[in-house]
Design a protein around this motif. Structure first.
Motif, PDB file in Angstrom:
ATOM      1  N   VAL A  84       2.380  -0.274   0.732  1.00 25.38           N
ATOM      2  CA  VAL A  84       1.220   0.600   0.535  1.00 25.38           C
ATOM      3  C   VAL A  84      -0.066  -0.214   0.690  1.00 25.38           C
ATOM      4  O   VAL A  84      -1.025   0.227   1.322  1.00 25.38           O
ATOM      5  CB  VAL A  84       1.285   1.311  -0.835  1.00 25.38           C
ATOM      6  CG1 VAL A  84      -0.013   2.062  -1.123  1.00 25.38           C
ATOM      7  CG2 VAL A  84       2.478   2.262  -0.891  1.00 25.38           C
ATOM      8  N   ARG A  85      -0.078  -1.433   0.146  1.00 24.06           N
ATOM      9  CA  ARG A  85      -1.240  -2.314   0.294  1.00 24.06           C
ATOM     10  C   ARG A  85      -1.531  -2.567   1.783  1.00 24.06           C
ATOM     11  O   ARG A  85      -2.661  -2.450   2.244  1.00 24.06           O
ATOM     12  CB  ARG A  85      -1.016  -3.645  -0.409  1.00 24.06           C
ATOM     13  CG  ARG A  85      -2.165  -4.644  -0.206  1.00 24.06           C
ATOM     14  CD  ARG A  85      -1.844  -6.016  -0.791  1.00 24.06           C
ATOM     15  NE  ARG A  85      -1.535  -5.949  -2.195  1.00 24.06           N
ATOM     16  CZ  ARG A  85      -2.447  -5.856  -3.163  1.00 24.06           C
ATOM     17  NH1 ARG A  85      -3.726  -5.797  -2.856  1.00 24.06           N
ATOM     18  NH2 ARG A  85      -2.078  -5.820  -4.427  1.00 24.06           N
ATOM     19  N   LYS A  86      -0.490  -2.880   2.525  1.00 21.28           N
ATOM     20  CA  LYS A  86      -0.638  -3.133   3.955  1.00 21.28           C
ATOM     21  C   LYS A  86      -1.220  -1.912   4.667  1.00 21.28           C
ATOM     22  O   LYS A  86      -2.125  -2.028   5.502  1.00 21.28           O
ATOM     23  CB  LYS A  86       0.736  -3.498   4.538  1.00 21.28           C
ATOM     24  CG  LYS A  86       0.744  -3.854   5.989  1.00 21.28           C
ATOM     25  CD  LYS A  86       2.162  -4.257   6.395  1.00 21.28           C
ATOM     26  CE  LYS A  86       2.261  -4.541   7.861  1.00 21.28           C
ATOM     27  NZ  LYS A  86       3.633  -4.901   8.263  1.00 21.28           N
ATOM     28  N   TYR A  87      -0.717  -0.734   4.319  1.00 20.92           N
ATOM     29  CA  TYR A  87      -1.201   0.522   4.909  1.00 20.92           C
ATOM     30  C   TYR A  87      -2.682   0.727   4.596  1.00 20.92           C
ATOM     31  O   TYR A  87      -3.480   1.015   5.491  1.00 20.92           O
ATOM     32  CB  TYR A  87      -0.370   1.685   4.360  1.00 20.92           C
ATOM     33  CG  TYR A  87      -0.732   3.027   4.923  1.00 20.92           C
ATOM     34  CD1 TYR A  87      -0.244   3.435   6.157  1.00 20.92           C
ATOM     35  CD2 TYR A  87      -1.547   3.904   4.213  1.00 20.92           C
ATOM     36  CE1 TYR A  87      -0.567   4.686   6.678  1.00 20.92           C
ATOM     37  CE2 TYR A  87      -1.866   5.154   4.723  1.00 20.92           C
ATOM     38  CZ  TYR A  87      -1.371   5.533   5.953  1.00 20.92           C
ATOM     39  OH  TYR A  87      -1.691   6.768   6.467  1.00 20.92           O
ATOM     40  N   LEU A  88      -3.060   0.599   3.335  1.00 19.08           N
ATOM     41  CA  LEU A  88      -4.455   0.793   2.933  1.00 19.08           C
ATOM     42  C   LEU A  88      -5.377  -0.219   3.604  1.00 19.08           C
ATOM     43  O   LEU A  88      -6.450   0.138   4.085  1.00 19.08           O
ATOM     44  CB  LEU A  88      -4.583   0.686   1.410  1.00 19.08           C
ATOM     45  CG  LEU A  88      -3.915   1.798   0.597  1.00 19.08           C
ATOM     46  CD1 LEU A  88      -3.865   1.417  -0.874  1.00 19.08           C
ATOM     47  CD2 LEU A  88      -4.641   3.120   0.795  1.00 19.08           C
TER      48      LEU A  88
END
Length: 108
Positions: free
Chosen positions: A45-49
């Motif tokens: 999720v961090r990578k996506y954001l």
């Protein structure tokens, strides 16, 4: 669900990755057909954001929210950023703790 969605939009628009991550379950999944990838867990999720919100200076505006039941909603968002303009649909599922456990995302 409305408050959770509004919190997600506010933190993402502020590029507050930590704040946005706090809204997700540890094992959350974002499956985004428009980018052809699935992001798993808080690291995913961090990578996506970081890639699609911070990286493209994406700002979101809520267009509509349809609550299907207590744990599922369809959210329609207006996205603007370095890529231009898009309208997207997020199918959001939350867990019993009120955290996002899954988002299925696509563009109209």
């Amino acid at each position: 669900m409305q408050k959770l969605v509004e919190s997600f939009i506010a933190t993402a628009n502020a590029f507050d990755v930590e704040g946005a991550l706090s809204l997700f379950a540890a094992d959350a999944v974002i499956d985004d057909v428009s980018v052809g990838d699935t992001f798993v867990g808080r690291d995913g999720v961090r990578k996506y954001l970081e890639r699609f919100f911070v990286g493209y200076s994406t700002k979101s505006r809520l267009l509509s929210l349809e609550e299907l039941d207590d744990l599922h909603s369809n959210v329609r968002l207006d996205f603007t950023g370095d890529f231009g303009h898009e309208v997207g649909i997020l199918k959001i599922a939350i867990n019993s703790d009120g955290l996002i456990e899954r988002i299925d995302a696509d563009l109209e």
